[in-house]
Design a protein around this motif. Structure first.
Motif, PDB file in Angstrom:
ATOM      1  N   ALA A 139       0.818  -1.212   0.000  1.00  0.00           N
ATOM      2  CA  ALA A 139       0.000   0.000   0.000  1.00  0.00           C
ATOM      3  C   ALA A 139       0.852   1.262   0.000  1.00  0.00           C
ATOM      4  N   ALA A 140       2.012   1.198   0.665  1.00  0.00           N
ATOM      5  CA  ALA A 140       2.851   2.383   0.811  1.00  0.00           C
ATOM      6  C   ALA A 140       3.625   2.734  -0.450  1.00  0.00           C
ATOM      7  N   ARG A 141       3.866   1.752  -1.316  1.00  0.00           N
ATOM      8  CA  ARG A 141       4.743   1.976  -2.465  1.00  0.00           C
ATOM      9  C   ARG A 141       4.275   3.095  -3.383  1.00  0.00           C
ATOM     10  N   ALA A 142       2.998   3.388  -3.385  1.00  0.00           N
ATOM     11  CA  ALA A 142       2.488   4.435  -4.275  1.00  0.00           C
ATOM     12  C   ALA A 142       3.053   5.801  -3.928  1.00  0.00           C
ATOM     13  N   THR A 143       3.371   6.013  -2.654  1.00  0.00           N
ATOM     14  CA  THR A 143       3.822   7.340  -2.218  1.00  0.00           C
ATOM     15  C   THR A 143       5.136   7.308  -1.433  1.00  0.00           C
ATOM     16  N   ALA A 144       5.658   6.134  -1.131  1.00  0.00           N
ATOM     17  CA  ALA A 144       6.842   6.034  -0.268  1.00  0.00           C
ATOM     18  C   ALA A 144       7.913   5.168  -0.921  1.00  0.00           C
ATOM     19  N   THR A 145       9.156   5.425  -0.569  1.00  0.00           N
ATOM     20  CA  THR A 145      10.225   4.496  -0.885  1.00  0.00           C
ATOM     21  C   THR A 145      10.241   3.392   0.167  1.00  0.00           C
ATOM     22  N   VAL A 146      10.865   2.252  -0.180  1.00  0.00           N
ATOM     23  CA  VAL A 146      10.826   1.061   0.669  1.00  0.00           C
ATOM     24  C   VAL A 146      12.227   0.461   0.774  1.00  0.00           C
ATOM     25  N   SER A 147      12.611   0.067   1.988  1.00  0.00           N
ATOM     26  CA  SER A 147      13.865  -0.668   2.190  1.00  0.00           C
ATOM     27  C   SER A 147      13.583  -1.965   2.934  1.00  0.00           C
ATOM     28  N   TYR A 148      14.489  -2.929   2.744  1.00  0.00           N
ATOM     29  CA  TYR A 148      14.277  -4.271   3.297  1.00  0.00           C
ATOM     30  C   TYR A 148      15.610  -4.894   3.670  1.00  0.00           C
ATOM     31  N   ASP A 149      15.629  -5.555   4.822  1.00  0.00           N
ATOM     32  CA  ASP A 149      16.797  -6.308   5.299  1.00  0.00           C
ATOM     33  C   ASP A 149      16.314  -7.680   5.754  1.00  0.00           C
ATOM     34  N   PRO A 150      16.638  -8.750   5.035  1.00  0.00           N
ATOM     35  CA  PRO A 150      16.141 -10.068   5.439  1.00  0.00           C
ATOM     36  C   PRO A 150      16.607 -10.512   6.815  1.00  0.00           C
ATOM     37  N   ASN A 151      17.800 -10.093   7.234  1.00  0.00           N
ATOM     38  CA  ASN A 151      18.305 -10.396   8.586  1.00  0.00           C
ATOM     39  C   ASN A 151      17.914 -11.814   9.003  1.00  0.00           C
ATOM     40  N   VAL A 152      18.404 -12.773   8.277  1.00  0.00           N
ATOM     41  CA  VAL A 152      17.958 -14.167   8.402  1.00  0.00           C
ATOM     42  C   VAL A 152      18.194 -14.720   9.793  1.00  0.00           C
ATOM     43  N   ARG A 153      17.166 -15.339  10.344  1.00  0.00           N
ATOM     44  CA  ARG A 153      17.242 -16.085  11.599  1.00  0.00           C
ATOM     45  C   ARG A 153      16.792 -17.515  11.299  1.00  0.00           C
ATOM     46  N   PRO A 154      17.751 -18.421  10.986  1.00  0.00           N
ATOM     47  CA  PRO A 154      17.385 -19.755  10.499  1.00  0.00           C
ATOM     48  C   PRO A 154      16.397 -20.492  11.383  1.00  0.00           C
ATOM     49  N   ALA A 155      16.496 -20.333  12.710  1.00  0.00           N
ATOM     50  CA  ALA A 155      15.615 -21.076  13.622  1.00  0.00           C
ATOM     51  C   ALA A 155      14.154 -20.671  13.478  1.00  0.00           C
ATOM     52  N   LEU A 156      13.897 -19.514  12.867  1.00  0.00           N
ATOM     53  CA  LEU A 156      12.526 -19.012  12.767  1.00  0.00           C
ATOM     54  C   LEU A 156      12.023 -18.900  11.335  1.00  0.00           C
ATOM     55  N   MET A 157      12.833 -19.265  10.371  1.00  0.00           N
ATOM     56  CA  MET A 157      12.472 -19.041   8.976  1.00  0.00           C
ATOM     57  C   MET A 157      11.553 -20.115   8.408  1.00  0.00           C
ATOM     58  N   GLY A 158      11.429 -21.250   9.103  1.00  0.00           N
ATOM     59  CA  GLY A 158      10.556 -22.309   8.612  1.00  0.00           C
ATOM     60  C   GLY A 158      11.139 -23.009   7.400  1.00  0.00           C
ATOM     61  N   ASP A 159      10.255 -23.512   6.533  1.00  0.00           N
ATOM     62  CA  ASP A 159      10.674 -24.219   5.332  1.00  0.00           C
ATOM     63  C   ASP A 159      11.582 -23.331   4.480  1.00  0.00           C
ATOM     64  N   HIS A 160      12.720 -23.892   4.059  1.00  0.00           N
ATOM     65  CA  HIS A 160      13.722 -23.088   3.372  1.00  0.00           C
ATOM     66  C   HIS A 160      13.188 -22.521   2.062  1.00  0.00           C
TER      67      HIS A 160
END
Length: 322
Positions: A139-160
């Motif tokens: 919803a935000a992409r229409a008016t905002a920029t977006v950043s993302y950091d996967p910051n992987v935590r293998p114990a919580l990621m579930g199915d690979h």
């Protein structure tokens, strides 16, 4: 001075219970998105964190911590316990994690509309709350920029395979992506980080950043690769280093007018010198953080001092493009 783009961070808070050999446990406010919001506020930005915090001692600790920097914390009203993680540090200060986390963020109205949205970590991949996070980003992409950091935590990621698919979905929705070489190794075992970053770039982002610990950081842009060396530092622990890198990145991008409404095309046309400056500020922010205990990112004055010190030593150096 930072600009005044309203920054919304969406994701988890976690009480980090830091465990060292022969010492009493210490509780630090944590959670990757919370650390990024805190780091942004320390650097002078109006930051709001949409998250879950329980009515328990850990929740109160984190609320007070966020408020001390000026972060506006919003929740979905859940009374679930505040997530926690036992953080065990080895002799070199490297952290490993054991989590007690439930992420059930419910849909909430996002008002006023932010100029930039940052998300990542388990908040963007763990159901059912991740569906709320992705809805906010779309919803935000229409008016905002977006950043993302996967910051992987293998114990919580579930199915690979499912985790990789969700990470790639988040990447495609983002203008800027940052990942560590360790994140990329878990997601794509045996693949070269730079090649993964280039493939991600083709799916939508304008810039993909890869952190490499003591080897500095890499920016991948269309047709260009820019690297900056790490600053020499005596490491106390690495808790929050990547998050400080992220808040330092966003701080620098904002100063260059590359966040917020209308900034997407400017970010796609960003020049080498600007990217180099962003990387240097991000690396310096992380260096300050690893030199002291816990996720304790720099304020604006500390970051300026670190940049001045590293520049005088030639430590920020070695920026190169190919």
């Amino acid at each position: 001075m930072p600009d005044h783009t309203d920054l919304l961070v969406v994701g988890e808070c976690v009480a980090d219970i830091v465990r060292l050999p022969d010492q009493e446990d210490r509780v630090h406010p944590g959670g990757s998105p919370a650390n990024v919001a805190y780091g942004l506020a320390r650097l002078g930005h109006p930051a709001t964190l949409l998250t879950q915090l329980g009515p328990d001692p850990n929740g109160r600790l984190i609320r007070d911590h966020l408020a001390s920097a000026g972060v506006t914390a919003r929740t979905d009203g859940s009374t679930a316990a505040t997530p926690s993680a036992v953080v065990t540090l080895d002799g070199a200060g490297q952290a490993s994690y054991a989590f007690d986390v439930a992420w059930t963020l419910a849909p909430v109205a996002v008002e006023p509309a932010p100029g930039h949205v940052h998300t990542g970590s388990i908040g963007a991949v763990v159901e059912p709350g991740s569906a709320t996070v992705l809805g906010i980003v779309r919803a935000a992409r229409a008016t905002a920029t977006v950043s993302y950091d996967p910051n992987v935590r293998p114990a919580l990621m579930g199915d690979h395979a499912a985790a990789v698919a969700r990470v790639e979905e988040c990447v495609a929705l983002s203008d800027l992506v940052k990942a560590s070489d360790e994140d990329l190794e878990w997601l794509y075992p045996g693949e070269e980080p730079e090649k993964v970053a280039a493939r991600w770039l083709e799916s939508g982002p304008a810039v993909v950043l890869v952190t490499r610990g003591g080897d500095g950081a890499l920016a991948v842009l269309p047709g260009r690769r820019i690297t900056v060396a790490a600053a020499p530092v005596d490491v106390v622990d690495t808790v929050g280093a990547g998050d400080a890198f992220m808040s330092g990145t966003l701080h620098a991008l904002a100063a260059h007018g590359l966040l917020g409404p209308g900034a997407r095309e400017r970010l796609r046309a960003v020049d080498r010198d600007t990217v180099t400056d962003v990387l240097r500020q991000a690396v310096a922010s992380a260096a300050v953080t690893v030199a002291r205990a816990g996720a304790n990112p720099p304020d604006a004055q500390e970051l300026r001092e670190a940049l001045t010190r590293d520049g005088a030593q030639g430590a920020s150096g070695g920026a190169r493009s190919n």
